[in-house]
Design a protein around this motif. Structure first.
Motif, PDB file in Angstrom:
ATOM      1  N   PRO A  63       0.760  -1.386  -0.175  1.00  0.00           N
ATOM      2  CA  PRO A  63      -0.010   0.107  -0.025  1.00  0.00           C
ATOM      3  C   PRO A  63       0.535   1.531  -0.071  1.00  0.00           C
ATOM      4  O   PRO A  63       0.389   2.393  -0.327  1.00  0.00           O
ATOM      5  CB  PRO A  63      -0.841  -0.167   1.354  1.00  0.00           C
ATOM      6  CG  PRO A  63      -0.989  -1.635   1.838  1.00  0.00           C
ATOM      7  CD  PRO A  63       0.209  -2.409   0.572  1.00  0.00           C
ATOM      8  N   ASP A 123      -0.992   4.702   3.901  1.00  0.00           N
ATOM      9  CA  ASP A 123      -1.857   3.005   4.219  1.00  0.00           C
ATOM     10  C   ASP A 123      -3.144   3.862   4.027  1.00  0.00           C
ATOM     11  O   ASP A 123      -3.934   2.960   4.394  1.00  0.00           O
ATOM     12  CB  ASP A 123      -1.350   2.900   5.746  1.00  0.00           C
ATOM     13  CG  ASP A 123      -2.075   3.838   6.781  1.00  0.00           C
ATOM     14  OD1 ASP A 123      -1.810   5.156   6.641  1.00  0.00           O
ATOM     15  OD2 ASP A 123      -2.286   3.415   7.489  1.00  0.00           O
ATOM     16  N   THR A 164      -6.666   3.626   1.869  1.00  0.00           N
ATOM     17  CA  THR A 164      -7.375   2.796   1.671  1.00  0.00           C
ATOM     18  C   THR A 164      -7.270   1.902   0.123  1.00  0.00           C
ATOM     19  O   THR A 164      -7.307   0.449  -0.264  1.00  0.00           O
ATOM     20  CB  THR A 164      -9.050   2.837   1.530  1.00  0.00           C
ATOM     21  OG1 THR A 164      -9.121   2.612   3.621  1.00  0.00           O
ATOM     22  CG2 THR A 164      -9.835   1.516   1.602  1.00  0.00           C
ATOM     23  N   ARG A 192      -4.611  -0.684  -0.407  1.00  0.00           N
ATOM     24  CA  ARG A 192      -4.632  -1.877   0.083  1.00  0.00           C
ATOM     25  C   ARG A 192      -5.702  -2.819  -0.782  1.00  0.00           C
ATOM     26  O   ARG A 192      -6.022  -3.092  -1.496  1.00  0.00           O
ATOM     27  CB  ARG A 192      -5.958  -2.125   1.710  1.00  0.00           C
ATOM     28  CG  ARG A 192      -5.185  -0.817   2.776  1.00  0.00           C
ATOM     29  CD  ARG A 192      -6.224  -1.094   3.969  1.00  0.00           C
ATOM     30  NE  ARG A 192      -5.421   0.256   4.391  1.00  0.00           N
ATOM     31  CZ  ARG A 192      -6.346   0.616   5.498  1.00  0.00           C
ATOM     32  NH1 ARG A 192      -7.683   0.165   5.379  1.00  0.00           N
ATOM     33  NH2 ARG A 192      -5.865   1.665   5.930  1.00  0.00           N
TER      34      ARG A 192
END
Length: 148
Positions: free
Chosen positions: A85, A99, A101, A104
């Motif tokens: 990520p 980090d 979303t 991810r």
């Protein structure tokens, strides 16, 4: 925000048309516009084989272009899916947190990686086998002509 899972699926399913490049880099991406060329040439090679038979020499060159393009795009989907990520967001979402979303990995990303690995490998091996088989058959035919 560029989503890693969507980019992996676009590279796997629409990669030979450059869809993943347009998604990540915009419509001005030169490589995205060049990717359909070997795809179209490979499809033309398949049409030549259907119309002229397997002895058509141009199809030996054209068909692997399609296979190598599909395999390369499957590899790109794998690489997108395996990016951390932090790497993903630093490269494609620099304004977001490391980090965030969209970078991810989830189960849809894993499925894209798995399918890309299976299909990409099969297409690559088939392209190599077709090319070498036709090349060596041609060499044997030419050797027979010389020996007679």
């Amino acid at each position: 925000m560029k989503n890693k899972t969507l980019a992996a699926w676009l590279a796997f399913l629409g990669g030979p048309l450059g869809l993943h490049r347009f998604y990540l880099h915009g419509l001005g991406d030169l490589l995205g516009w060049l990717l359909p060329i070997p795809t179209a040439l490979g499809l033309y090679g398949i049409q030549r084989v259907q119309a002229l038979g397997q002895d058509d020499h141009y199809s030996w060159v054209l068909i692997p272009l399609l296979g190598f393009t599909i395999a390369g795009c499957a590899l790109r989907a794998i690489l997108y899916g395996l990016m951390t990520p932090e790497q993903w967001n630093a490269r494609f979402n620099p304004q977001s947190a490391p980090d965030a979303t969209p970078g991810r990995t989830n189960w849809f990303t894993i499925f894209a990686i798995g399918l890309s690995l299976m299909i990409g490998t099969a297409v690559l091996m088939a392209s190599i086998a077709f090319s070498f088989q036709r090349y060596f058959e041609y060499q044997i035919e030419e050797a027979r002509k010389i020996s007679q």
